[in-house]
Design a protein around this motif. Structure first.
Motif, short mmCIF file in Angstrom:
data_model
loop_
_atom_site.label_atom_id
_atom_site.label_comp_id
_atom_site.label_asym_id
_atom_site.label_seq_id
_atom_site.Cartn_x
_atom_site.Cartn_y
_atom_site.Cartn_z
N PHE A 219 29.88 40.79 11.57
CA PHE A 219 30.84 40.63 12.10
C PHE A 219 31.35 41.50 13.55
CE2 PHE A 219 33.77 44.39 13.52
CZ PHE A 219 35.52 43.70 14.01
N ILE A 220 29.60 41.73 14.07
CA ILE A 220 29.94 42.06 14.69
C ILE A 220 29.26 41.05 16.04
CG2 ILE A 220 27.46 43.62 16.33
CD1 ILE A 220 27.51 45.50 14.31
N ILE A 221 28.63 39.71 15.04
CA ILE A 221 28.26 38.85 16.13
C ILE A 221 29.85 38.34 16.93
CG2 ILE A 221 27.29 36.73 16.50
CD1 ILE A 221 24.85 37.90 14.93
N VAL A 222 30.42 38.29 15.99
CA VAL A 222 32.54 37.73 15.73
C VAL A 222 32.66 38.15 17.14
CG1 VAL A 222 34.04 36.80 14.67
CG2 VAL A 222 32.30 35.98 13.69
N PHE A 223 32.76 39.76 16.84
CA PHE A 223 33.91 40.73 17.88
C PHE A 223 33.13 40.35 19.07
CE2 PHE A 223 33.70 44.83 19.92
CZ PHE A 223 35.34 45.15 20.13
N LEU A 224 31.77 40.72 19.39
CA LEU A 224 31.45 39.95 20.90
C LEU A 224 31.71 38.52 21.09
CD1 LEU A 224 27.98 42.16 20.80
CD2 LEU A 224 29.69 42.61 21.82
N ALA A 225 31.64 38.11 20.30
CA ALA A 225 32.28 36.31 20.48
C ALA A 225 33.55 36.21 21.64
CB ALA A 225 31.55 35.68 20.43
N VAL A 226 34.64 37.23 20.90
CA VAL A 226 35.78 37.47 20.64
C VAL A 226 36.50 37.94 21.58
CG1 VAL A 226 38.05 38.21 19.79
CG2 VAL A 226 36.37 36.64 17.90
N PHE A 227 35.60 39.33 21.92
CA PHE A 227 36.26 39.82 23.25
C PHE A 227 35.31 39.78 24.89
CE2 PHE A 227 38.09 42.25 19.87
CZ PHE A 227 39.12 43.30 20.52
N GLY A 228 34.56 39.08 24.38
CA GLY A 228 33.64 38.44 25.78
C GLY A 228 34.44 37.36 26.04
N PHE A 229 35.01 36.27 25.32
CA PHE A 229 36.42 35.32 25.69
C PHE A 229 38.01 35.46 26.03
CE2 PHE A 229 38.51 31.35 24.94
CZ PHE A 229 38.19 30.67 25.68
N PHE A 230 37.64 36.77 25.45
CA PHE A 230 38.92 37.46 25.80
C PHE A 230 39.05 38.42 26.76
CE2 PHE A 230 42.30 40.78 25.48
CZ PHE A 230 43.52 40.11 25.88
N ALA A 231 37.74 39.08 27.71
CA ALA A 231 37.96 39.47 28.87
C ALA A 231 37.72 38.22 29.51
CB ALA A 231 36.73 40.62 28.76
N TYR A 232 36.88 37.21 29.57
CA TYR A 232 36.75 36.31 30.37
C TYR A 232 38.34 35.73 30.93
CZ TYR A 232 36.56 31.66 31.87
OH TYR A 232 35.55 30.16 32.54
N SER A 233 39.00 35.35 29.72
CA SER A 233 40.62 34.68 29.79
C SER A 233 41.30 35.65 31.11
CB SER A 233 40.80 34.02 28.85
OG SER A 233 41.06 33.68 28.07
N VAL A 234 41.10 37.34 30.11
CA VAL A 234 42.73 37.95 31.08
C VAL A 234 42.01 37.79 32.77
CG1 VAL A 234 42.72 40.60 30.96
CG2 VAL A 234 42.76 39.27 29.27
N ASN A 235 40.61 37.97 32.59
CA ASN A 235 39.91 38.05 34.18
C ASN A 235 40.47 36.84 34.93
OD1 ASN A 235 38.16 39.39 35.85
ND2 ASN A 235 37.04 37.43 35.99
N ASN A 236 40.66 36.05 34.49
CA ASN A 236 40.98 34.86 34.52
C ASN A 236 42.52 34.97 35.70
OD1 ASN A 236 38.46 33.33 35.02
ND2 ASN A 236 39.07 32.22 33.22
N LEU A 237 43.19 35.68 34.70
CA LEU A 237 44.77 35.46 34.75
C LEU A 237 44.77 36.63 35.85
CD1 LEU A 237 46.09 35.94 31.33
CD2 LEU A 237 46.74 34.14 32.64
N ILE A 238 43.69 37.73 36.07
CA ILE A 238 44.17 38.46 37.28
C ILE A 238 43.44 38.23 38.17
CG2 ILE A 238 43.06 40.93 38.15
CD1 ILE A 238 42.57 41.48 35.02
N LYS A 239 42.43 37.16 38.39
CA LYS A 239 42.56 36.14 39.49
C LYS A 239 43.19 35.81 39.93
CE LYS A 239 38.03 34.90 38.05
NZ LYS A 239 37.15 33.90 38.51
N TYR A 240 43.49 35.00 39.42
CA TYR A 240 45.00 33.85 39.68
C TYR A 240 46.55 34.68 40.48
CZ TYR A 240 43.15 30.89 36.50
OH TYR A 240 42.00 30.26 35.45
N LEU A 241 46.39 35.99 39.57
CA LEU A 241 47.59 37.15 40.69
C LEU A 241 46.75 37.04 41.90
CD1 LEU A 241 47.87 40.01 38.51
CD2 LEU A 241 49.48 37.55 38.77
N LYS A 242 46.00 37.21 42.49
CA LYS A 242 45.12 37.71 44.14
C LYS A 242 45.60 36.14 44.60
CE LYS A 242 41.94 40.53 42.06
NZ LYS A 242 40.23 41.00 41.36
N VAL A 243 45.23 34.70 44.29
CA VAL A 243 45.39 34.24 45.16
C VAL A 243 46.83 33.82 46.08
CG1 VAL A 243 46.95 31.86 44.46
CG2 VAL A 243 44.20 32.41 43.48
N ALA A 244 48.08 35.10 45.16
CA ALA A 244 49.17 34.88 46.02
C ALA A 244 49.31 36.07 46.75
CB ALA A 244 50.43 35.83 44.05
N LYS A 245 49.83 34.95 48.21
CA LYS A 245 49.12 35.71 49.60
C LYS A 245 50.17 37.01 49.80
CE LYS A 245 47.08 31.75 51.49
NZ LYS A 245 48.30 30.71 51.79
#
Ligand code: SF4
Ligand code: SF4
Length: 669
Positions: free
Chosen positions: A11-37
């Motif tokens: 479970f801990i391995i799955v949990f870390l993988a899942v939340f790692g990927f989720f954090a990566y996706s959310v971080n990308n979405l936040i970065k895209y917001l910063k493209v707006a000038k």
């Protein structure tokens, strides 16, 4: 025991993988917001914003405007919130298998009971939602193929999450000797357990583990699917409500800084010219279609769909923002722009800026700001606008009115009425801002006269600006011609401030909205009233007296968008009409905040219909269906549109369109 430890490790391995990927996706979405000038500060007034989040996101007040769909959504939403406790409990069990929230005591009893009952309601709501979307095919819920598949997938996923919760709880009930754990109360799960088990056995042990893993893996899958699906709104809609416009006035166009020396373009052609909030709007769209279902242009068969515009903003962001961040500007996607290639020019020009979409959107998306921003690009940067607007812009520039009338004739309507201008005498109590239609349009000149006569009867010491008045700038502004709009607005502010004007009354909702809510951007701060508010006050204060006996008429009142939805002025005109003894006021099906536009706002008054039906005919049809003999209006554009509609249906003998001022004048001594 070894099994339990292995389970926890996996479970801990799955949990870390899942939340790692989720954090990566959310971080990308936040970065895209910063493209707006474009800059947009939405971090002010946090307590009010939090209150708004409670009302709109948690109490779902906007969704409840539609009682059936609203209640359905409210149930799914709250079911979700309560399931979060179950999710937390399951996740913690992943780390430590015997974990239970039962230490919460009676609170746990309530949580487990509500979860158990809500699970059923969520399943029923999902079945009903699938029925409405795929069998009943409610028009506003039918989207493109990808969107339909996405909706089916996510609804089914939620259903299986709930089913696995019941599976886990029912087998857990059996494992516990057909009894609840401490402080637990799950009657539905106990009932299901009773159908399959009589006590603990190897099957119940196996099924508990099976459903436990199924439940948590479905939740993890759901979580990671969200950033890539239309259900991204589950993550972004609450922030979007928090950052929504706090202005109680529903739409105030933001000032464009035309003197910015670094700007080589104005307005928005593509997503990087939006503000981060406008991109967040795109993320937050649930594709519920409420906006499009009330859009007058869409209703009469035009291609404008506010939902599609917002979804296109999201699509284009997810496509272009990663390339911008990676510096891949040579990619062929840069040959396209949001405007033209996704949102068509036709769609943009079809908007009447009626605000019905913004009013209905459950996640507080601000469609009209984005539409006006894109119009600004078409007019100011590309000079791409319908040919019909050329004479309008030219007239505004040279005659200070959208029509080619001589500005020297602006006060002709008042001849013989003994009305003074401020140039003649500065000492007035209030300024009557007449507006272009009230000054030049033959029909609305009668309204100006009627309202002026009412004020004279009431002994109001008013003045006009006469030839010094210029168009308020609303039409040019909504059409994207900010340059022209600001020119007129600044000149008007200068004139008004030179005379020391403090109070203004006007019979035009567009002048009213602009002077009251947008002139402060240019240093013009006035107390502004619409004539329907002013008349109501005169009646209430006994300054004018209604006749004891008046002709009997059945009247229906058409709400102007700029008066109603924009400024919440719904009651003043109705109260005045209700004071007239002979009038029987009947409401149209769509009235007040659900009122249907006449079709003339946002500069549409000056544009031809290039596709679909005519909005004014749709509205007039509704007015005629009340069998009223009088259609009351309180706006020059509405009056023109409704009068044209009555002519179209050949009802001019039976039905008259009148302004509130005219009706009141006929019925006072
Ligand atoms: S403002 Fe009115 S016309 Fe424009 S998109 Fe929204 S609903 Fe449609
Ligand atoms: S913009 Fe708002 S109302 Fe329109 S589809 Fe999206 S969430 Fe629904």
């Amino acid at each position: 025991m070894v099994f339990m430890e292995l389970k926890n490790i996996i479970f801990i391995i799955v949990f870390l993988a899942v939340f790692g990927f989720f954090a990566y996706s959310v971080n990308n979405l936040i970065k895209y917001l910063k493209v707006a000038k474009k800059k947009d500060d939405r971090f002010d007034n946090v307590p009010t914003r939090l209150k708004r989040v409670w009302n709109i996101a948690f109490a779902q007040t906007k969704l409840l405007r539609d009682p059936v769909a609203g209640t359905l959504h409210l149930l799914i939403f709250w079911g979700f919130v309560l399931f979060i406790f179950a999710v937390i409990e399951t996740i913690l069990q992943g780390f430590y298998s015997p974990f239970s929230l039962s230490f919460l005591g009676p609170i746990y009893t309530v949580i487990t009971l509500v979860q158990d009952l809500f699970g059923l309601l969520v399943i029923l709501s999902i079945i009903f939602s699938l029925y409405r979307r795929f069998i009943q095919r409610v028009p506003r819920l039918v989207v493109d193929d990808h969107g339909m598949k996405d909706a089916a997938f996510i609804l089914t996923l939620i259903m299986f999450i709930v089913i696995s919760m019941y599976g886990q709880n029912a087998s857990g009930f059996a494992n516990n000797g057909m009894s609840y754990h401490e402080s637990e109360l799950r009657p539905v799960s106990a009932f299901i357990s009773g159908l399959f088990f009589t006590g603990p056995n190897s099957t119940s042990t196996f099924l508990y583990e099976f459903f436990w893993w199924m439940h948590i893996l479905l939740i993890f899958g759901f979580l990671n699917y969200l950033p890539y699906s239309k259900h991204l709104h589950i993550l972004s809609s609450i922030p979007n409500v928090f950052f929504a416009n706090l202005d109680p006035v529903r739409n105030t166009i933001k000032k464009l800084y035309l003197d910015d020396e670094n700007a080589d373009t104005f307005g928005v052609a593509d997503i990087d010219q939006f503000s981060w909030k406008q991109i967040l709007d795109g993320y937050s769209c649930t594709e519920c279609g409420r906006c499009t279902s009330v859009c007058p242009a869409n209703t009469v068969g035009k291609s404008l769909s506010p939902r599609d515009i917002i979804v296109d903003i999201r699509k284009r962001t997810l496509e272009k923002a990663p390339l911008i961040l990676e510096g891949k500007t040579e990619d062929e996607l840069f040959e396209k722009t949001l405007v033209h290639n996704y949102v068509t020019d036709m769609q943009l020009w079809e908007c009447t800026t009626c605000m019905a979409c913004v009013q209905e959107c459950p996640v507080m998306i601000e469609h009209v700001d984005s539409i006006v921003d894109m119009r600004r690009n078409l007019v100011l940067t590309e000079s791409e606008f319908p040919a019909g607007l050329n004479p309008v812009f030219k007239s505004l520039e040279t005659n200070f009115s959208p029509w080619a009338f001589n500005p020297a004739d602006r006060a002709e309507w008042a001849e013989g009425m003994n009305i003074k201008s401020l140039a003649e005498d500065k000492d007035g109590e209030i300024l009557f801002w007449v507006g272009c239609a009230g000054s030049f349009d033959d029909r609305y000149k009668k309204v100006s006269k009627a309202f002026a006569t009412i004020m004279q009867k009431a002994g109001v010491d008013f003045r006009i600006l006469g030839t010094e008045e210029k168009c308020n700038g609303d039409t040019a502004r909504r059409l994207g011609n900010e340059y022209l709009a600001q020119m007129m607005m600044q000149e008007n502010v200068e004139t008004l401030n030179n005379y020391g004007v403090k109070k203004i009354v006007t019979a035009c909702p567009h002048c009213f909205h602009s002077l009251k809510n947008e002139y402060p951007q240019f240093g013009g701060n006035f107390e502004v009233k619409h004539h329907t508010q002013f008349i109501e006050e005169l009646l209430a204060g006994g300054k004018i007296q209604q006749k004891k006996e008046s002709e009997k008429h059945k009247v229906t009142y058409h709400d102007s968008c700029y008066l109603g939805r924009y400024n919440d002025v719904y009651e003043s005109p109705r109260k005045s009409l209700n004071k007239v003894s002979g009038l029987d006021l009947v409401e149209m099906e769509r009235s007040k905040s659900k009122g249907f536009c006449c079709g003339a706002g946002g500069g549409r008054m000056f544009l031809e219909d290039e596709e679909g039906g005519r909005i004014n005919e749709e509205r007039t049809k509704e007015a005629l269906s009340t069998n009223a003999d009088t259609i009351a209006s309180a706006c020059p554009f509405c009056m023109t549109m409704m009068t044209d509609g009555v002519k179209h249906f050949e009802k001019t003998e039976e039905v008259t369109v009148k302004d509130i001022a005219e009706i009141i004048l006929e019925n006072i001594n």
